[in-house]
Design a protein around this motif. Structure first.
Motif, PDB file in Angstrom:
ATOM      1  N   ILE A 127     -13.604   0.593  -4.583  1.00 23.14           N
ATOM      2  CA  ILE A 127     -12.160   0.683  -4.384  1.00 23.14           C
ATOM      3  C   ILE A 127     -11.504   0.945  -5.736  1.00 23.14           C
ATOM      4  N   SER A 128     -10.680   1.965  -5.808  1.00 24.84           N
ATOM      5  CA  SER A 128      -9.958   2.226  -7.053  1.00 24.84           C
ATOM      6  C   SER A 128      -8.812   1.229  -7.204  1.00 24.84           C
ATOM      7  N   ASN A 129      -8.394   1.019  -8.439  1.00 20.74           N
ATOM      8  CA  ASN A 129      -7.261   0.122  -8.690  1.00 20.74           C
ATOM      9  C   ASN A 129      -6.001   0.621  -8.001  1.00 20.74           C
ATOM     10  N   ASP A 130      -5.815   1.944  -7.982  1.00 23.96           N
ATOM     11  CA  ASP A 130      -4.653   2.515  -7.308  1.00 23.96           C
ATOM     12  C   ASP A 130      -4.679   2.232  -5.810  1.00 23.96           C
ATOM     13  N   ALA A 131      -5.859   2.261  -5.216  1.00 24.41           N
ATOM     14  CA  ALA A 131      -5.982   1.976  -3.788  1.00 24.41           C
ATOM     15  C   ALA A 131      -5.609   0.530  -3.489  1.00 24.41           C
TER      16      ALA A 131
ATOM     17  N   LYS B 243      -3.570  -1.359  -5.267  1.00 28.45           N
ATOM     18  CA  LYS B 243      -2.119  -1.470  -5.448  1.00 28.45           C
ATOM     19  C   LYS B 243      -1.373  -0.867  -4.267  1.00 28.45           C
ATOM     20  N   SER B 244      -1.841   0.284  -3.780  1.00 32.95           N
ATOM     21  CA  SER B 244      -1.202   0.930  -2.631  1.00 32.95           C
ATOM     22  C   SER B 244      -1.321   0.074  -1.377  1.00 32.95           C
ATOM     23  N   ALA B 245      -2.494  -0.501  -1.172  1.00 33.93           N
ATOM     24  CA  ALA B 245      -2.694  -1.366  -0.005  1.00 33.93           C
ATOM     25  C   ALA B 245      -1.801  -2.600  -0.096  1.00 33.93           C
ATOM     26  N   ALA B 246      -1.679  -3.170  -1.287  1.00 39.05           N
ATOM     27  CA  ALA B 246      -0.826  -4.346  -1.470  1.00 39.05           C
ATOM     28  C   ALA B 246       0.634  -4.007  -1.202  1.00 39.05           C
ATOM     29  N   ASP B 247       1.084  -2.860  -1.692  1.00 40.36           N
ATOM     30  CA  ASP B 247       2.467  -2.436  -1.451  1.00 40.36           C
ATOM     31  C   ASP B 247       2.726  -2.234   0.031  1.00 40.36           C
ATOM     32  N   ARG B 248       1.803  -1.575   0.695  1.00 40.30           N
ATOM     33  CA  ARG B 248       1.958  -1.309   2.137  1.00 40.30           C
ATOM     34  C   ARG B 248       1.910  -2.606   2.934  1.00 40.30           C
ATOM     35  N   ALA B 249       1.023  -3.516   2.561  1.00 41.08           N
ATOM     36  CA  ALA B 249       0.941  -4.809   3.250  1.00 41.08           C
ATOM     37  C   ALA B 249       2.254  -5.574   3.110  1.00 41.08           C
ATOM     38  N   GLU B 250       2.835  -5.518   1.924  1.00 40.66           N
ATOM     39  CA  GLU B 250       4.114  -6.207   1.717  1.00 40.66           C
ATOM     40  C   GLU B 250       5.207  -5.588   2.592  1.00 40.66           C
ATOM     41  N   GLU B 251       5.220  -4.269   2.692  1.00 45.85           N
ATOM     42  CA  GLU B 251       6.185  -3.601   3.568  1.00 45.85           C
ATOM     43  C   GLU B 251       6.005  -4.034   5.021  1.00 45.85           C
ATOM     44  N   LEU B 252       4.751  -4.098   5.461  1.00 47.25           N
ATOM     45  CA  LEU B 252       4.471  -4.518   6.839  1.00 47.25           C
ATOM     46  C   LEU B 252       4.904  -5.959   7.091  1.00 47.25           C
ATOM     47  N   ILE B 253       4.664  -6.831   6.125  1.00 50.31           N
ATOM     48  CA  ILE B 253       5.077  -8.228   6.255  1.00 50.31           C
ATOM     49  C   ILE B 253       6.595  -8.331   6.324  1.00 50.31           C
ATOM     50  N   ASN B 254       7.292  -7.560   5.491  1.00 55.69           N
ATOM     51  CA  ASN B 254       8.757  -7.567   5.524  1.00 55.69           C
ATOM     52  C   ASN B 254       9.290  -7.107   6.873  1.00 55.69           C
ATOM     53  N   THR B 255       8.735  -6.020   7.386  1.00 56.42           N
ATOM     54  CA  THR B 255       9.167  -5.495   8.680  1.00 56.42           C
ATOM     55  C   THR B 255       8.897  -6.499   9.794  1.00 56.42           C
ATOM     56  N   LEU B 256       7.716  -7.079   9.793  1.00 58.44           N
ATOM     57  CA  LEU B 256       7.339  -8.067  10.799  1.00 58.44           C
ATOM     58  C   LEU B 256       8.259  -9.283  10.738  1.00 58.44           C
ATOM     59  N   THR B 257       8.561  -9.739   9.537  1.00 57.38           N
ATOM     60  CA  THR B 257       9.412 -10.907   9.376  1.00 57.38           C
ATOM     61  C   THR B 257      10.834 -10.625   9.845  1.00 57.38           C
ATOM     62  N   LYS B 258      11.357  -9.459   9.518  1.00 62.20           N
ATOM     63  CA  LYS B 258      12.711  -9.105   9.967  1.00 62.20           C
ATOM     64  C   LYS B 258      12.807  -9.126  11.486  1.00 62.20           C
ATOM     65  N   GLU B 259      11.799  -8.593  12.154  1.00 59.28           N
ATOM     66  CA  GLU B 259      11.784  -8.593  13.615  1.00 59.28           C
ATOM     67  C   GLU B 259      11.665 -10.023  14.145  1.00 59.28           C
ATOM     68  N   ALA B 260      10.843 -10.843  13.504  1.00 59.95           N
ATOM     69  CA  ALA B 260      10.675 -12.235  13.924  1.00 59.95           C
ATOM     70  C   ALA B 260      11.967 -13.031  13.744  1.00 59.95           C
ATOM     71  N   VAL B 261      12.708 -12.728  12.701  1.00 63.65           N
ATOM     72  CA  VAL B 261      14.001 -13.395  12.474  1.00 63.65           C
ATOM     73  C   VAL B 261      14.957 -13.060  13.612  1.00 63.65           C
ATOM     74  N   VAL B 262      14.993 -11.808  14.024  1.00 65.39           N
ATOM     75  CA  VAL B 262      15.840 -11.408  15.146  1.00 65.39           C
ATOM     76  C   VAL B 262      15.452 -12.196  16.398  1.00 65.39           C
ATOM     77  N   LEU B 263      14.170 -12.315  16.641  1.00 64.49           N
ATOM     78  CA  LEU B 263      13.702 -13.048  17.828  1.00 64.49           C
ATOM     79  C   LEU B 263      14.062 -14.525  17.749  1.00 64.49           C
TER      80      LEU B 263
END
Length: 67
Positions: free
Chosen positions: A21-25, A27-47
């Protein structure tokens, strides 16, 4: 830049089957995971608000992940 520990993200990626795994990969996975967690949490807050609660529960997360 993500707040997720890169070593943890790399460990998860290795557990998923990545041998090299490259370091860039990582970092990219971590950034994307954080985005997914944010989106999931926002939806959960609405619920939770719809249910008249201020506390997000595991049930809210489960329902949000299915939407």
């Amino acid at each position: 830049m993500t707040g997720l520990p890169l070593a943890t993200v790399e460990r998860i990626m290795r557990t998923a089957g990545a041998d090299r795994i490259s370091n860039d990969a990582v970092k990219s996975a971590a950034d994307r995971a954080e985005e997914l967690i944010n989106t999931l949490t926002k939806e959960a807050v609405v619920l939770s608000k719809h249910a008249g609660r201020k506390t997000v529960t595991s049930e809210d997360i489960e329902l949000a992940s299915k939407r």
